[in-house]
Design an enzyme around this catalytic site. Structure first.
Site, PDB file in Angstrom:
ATOM      1  N   ARG A  75     -25.283  25.683   4.636  1.00 32.61           N
ATOM      2  CA  ARG A  75     -25.859  24.536   3.936  1.00 32.61           C
ATOM      3  C   ARG A  75     -26.279  23.492   4.966  1.00 32.61           C
ATOM      4  NH1 ARG A  75     -22.837  19.665   1.488  1.00 32.61           N
ATOM      5  NH2 ARG A  75     -24.593  18.554   0.556  1.00 32.61           N
ATOM      6  N   HIS A 119     -29.692  13.968   2.402  1.00 32.54           N
ATOM      7  CA  HIS A 119     -28.323  13.680   2.860  1.00 32.54           C
ATOM      8  C   HIS A 119     -28.394  12.341   3.619  1.00 32.54           C
ATOM      9  CE1 HIS A 119     -24.270  15.762   3.773  1.00 32.54           C
ATOM     10  NE2 HIS A 119     -24.145  14.503   4.203  1.00 32.54           N
ATOM     11  N   GLU A 165     -23.969  13.557  -2.565  1.00 34.69           N
ATOM     12  CA  GLU A 165     -23.048  12.451  -2.806  1.00 34.69           C
ATOM     13  C   GLU A 165     -23.714  11.129  -3.158  1.00 34.69           C
ATOM     14  OE1 GLU A 165     -20.386  12.221   0.536  1.00 34.69           O
ATOM     15  OE2 GLU A 165     -19.474  14.142   0.090  1.00 34.69           O
ATOM     16  N   ASN A 294     -18.209  18.135  -3.511  1.00 33.97           N
ATOM     17  CA  ASN A 294     -17.588  17.883  -2.211  1.00 33.97           C
ATOM     18  C   ASN A 294     -16.228  17.265  -2.489  1.00 33.97           C
ATOM     19  OD1 ASN A 294     -19.983  18.710  -1.138  1.00 33.97           O
ATOM     20  ND2 ASN A 294     -20.586  16.721  -0.315  1.00 33.97           N
ATOM     21  N   TYR A 296     -12.352  16.262  -0.800  1.00 33.82           N
ATOM     22  CA  TYR A 296     -11.576  16.087   0.427  1.00 33.82           C
ATOM     23  C   TYR A 296     -10.116  15.734   0.213  1.00 33.82           C
ATOM     24  CZ  TYR A 296     -15.784  16.472   3.261  1.00 33.82           C
ATOM     25  OH  TYR A 296     -16.898  16.962   3.870  1.00 33.82           O
ATOM     26  N   GLU A 368     -18.587  21.130   0.097  1.00 34.89           N
ATOM     27  CA  GLU A 368     -17.905  20.602   1.287  1.00 34.89           C
ATOM     28  C   GLU A 368     -16.413  20.511   1.014  1.00 34.89           C
ATOM     29  OE1 GLU A 368     -19.250  16.801   2.839  1.00 34.89           O
ATOM     30  OE2 GLU A 368     -21.346  17.391   2.602  1.00 34.89           O
TER      31      GLU A 368
END
Ligand code: PNW
Length: 461
Positions: A75, A119, A165, A294, A296, A368
């Site tokens: 990606r 992005h 995002e 994504n 985290y 991600e």
């Protein structure tokens, strides 16, 4: 061994500004990130992405690193201002040529490209001339740029992501000002988010009408969300955690999957939250072929107590705190990365279930997941067992989710190689490969081998 479905997508992810460098080469126009990093005081240690990993000149070697790991997918994002230097008008052939070469190189190694159109590196001219994402005309400009990409790359790209995002663009770009364009406002995040969603809808409409029938690819959006666990079982804290998730992910996913912003946002924000026109609503409905996520980290959430109100950083707390009234905290037993982000695999699993239930069982792709550590290069290698364990434990949680019926289709590690970590500059290392920024050399970390083994096994222990 926890074995994944045979067609599971294994990848890594990067982004143009973080790895390419060559900021003023190949006919590229400046982006808001060039302007932001070149402004003193914005980035740790005054670092910029002017050169960073120099991927623009080392692309073939980087694809070779991917091939060595047995990656199935990669990606990356396209820098809008390489394609259209001022965001609109003439197409820059050198920019097209660069991404064409990358796509051909990936094809040679049977690595499937997943391409993000945006992005965060907006052409600077669009910020200066139009106020960037505050301007409703941006939907037209973004859609035109998307069309140029579909026309030039769509023969080789079957997985498109419109935005990476939007939450970060809205909150960190326009509320706490940590990211470009570095604005601080309580009103702008909601306006910007609205234009990002409208722009997504337009681009998807163009793809679906003019390209998807012949090219047969998929298009979607990637949102980021961390898990919010109620700090206690009290109804107030459960409601606080739910509210935090709706302000985080529901903000962007509800309009696509459920037709409008979450009711709790409307209640609390009133007129600060824009309304969709009928046309916007029509274009947004069902506008993502997969749920890009994504993920985290995890934090506890609780109802903000009256004495805390106003004492907190008004822009901190994972959103605009006074709008959601949620107080976030860590558990002392959680390990944290060098970003200070907690490592909590069960939070990932709970989030997958939350998405599955709220949005009626969509196909999900983790676009991600990863962690930053204090990596050190020793004898040409990096011992990073914590990263390998992070990946292994998150994947184990993902596997449990799949077993429970979640339609998880793929997983991308952030990131292929250490790169420019936005406001942290080069001080945070997320890569499976160590980048020596002085020489431009890359060294595989132990985690690269660990991930290669997971891919080869199509499973985790
Ligand atoms: C993501 N937060 O950014 C981005 O997609 C990557 O470009 C970035 O390098 C990576 O995660 C690691 O930071 C985020 O504060 C930035 O919640 C900030 C947050 C989340 C994601």
């Amino acid at each position: 061994m926890k074995t994944f479905p045979a067609d599971f997508t294994w990848g890594t992810a990067t982004a143009s500004y973080q790895i390419e460098g060559a900021w003023n080469e190949g006919g590229k126009g400046p982006s808001i990130w060039d302007a932001f990093t070149q402004t003193p005081g914005k980035i740790a240690e005054g670092h910029t992405g002017d050169v960073t990993c120099d991927h623009y000149h080392q692309m073939e070697q980087d694809v070779a690193l991917m091939a060595a790991m047995g990656l199935k997918a990669y990606r990356f994002s396209i820098a809008w201002s390489r394609i259209l230097p001022t965001g609109r008008g003439e197409v820059n052939k050198e920019g097209i040529a660069f991404y064409s070469r990358l796509l051909d190189e990936l094809a040679k190694h049977n690595i499937v490209p997943w391409v993000t159109l945006y992005h965060w590196d907006l052409p600077l001219a669009l910020q200066l001339e139009l106020d960037g994402w505050l301007n409703p005309d941006m939907a037209e400009h973004f859609a035109n740029y998307a069309r140029v990409c579909f026309e030039n790359f769509g023969d080789r790209v079957n997985h498109w992501i419109t935005f990476n995002e939007p939450w970060v663009i809205a909150i960190m770009g326009h509320s706490n000002g940590v990211m470009a364009p570095g604005r601080t406002s309580n009103a702008e995040p909601y306006l910007v988010a609205h234009q990002l969603l409208r722009s997504h809808g337009r681009a998807v409409d163009i793809y679906r009408r003019d390209f998807q029938p012949a090219q047969g690819g998929q298009i979607g959006i990637t949102n980021n969300c961390d898990w919010r666990e109620p700090k206690t079982d009290s109804p107030e804290n459960k409601a606080a955690a739910q509210r935090a998730l709706e302000f985080f992910l529901g903000w962007f996913a509800d309009p696509i999957y459920l037709g409008d912003y979450p009711a709790v946002m409307r209640e609390r924000l009133g007129d600060r939250l824009p309304e969709f026109s009928d046309e916007d609503r029509r274009l947004l409905a069902g506008s993502s072929d997969f749920f890009g996520l994504n993920h985290y980290s995890t934090l506890y959430a609780e109802e903000m107590s009256a004495d805390q109100m106003g004492k907190q950083n008004p822009y901190g707390n994972g959103g605009i705190s006074e709008d959601q009234d949620v107080e976030l905290s860590y558990d002392d037993t959680w390990k944290t990365s060098s970003m200070g982000w907690s490592m909590v695999p069960w939070g990932c699993q709970k989030l997958l279930h939350w998405i599955d239930e709220r949005y009626d069982h969509p196909p999900i792709v983790i676009t991600e997941n990863g962690c930053a550590l204090e990596d050190e290069l020793v004898d040409g290698g990096v011992r990073d067992p914590v990263r390998a364990e992070f990946i292994q434990t998150y994947l184990s949680a993902c596997h449990d989710a799949i077993t429970a019926g979640i339609d998880l289709k793929g997983y991308f590690v952030w990131t292929l190689l250490d790169n420019f970590e936005w406001a942290c500059g080069f001080t945070k290392r997320f890569g499976l490969h160590y980048t020596d920024f002085a020489t431009g050399k890359r060294y595989p970390k132990d985690s690269a081998a660990a991930y290669a083994k997971i891919i080869a096994d199509n499973g985790v222990e």
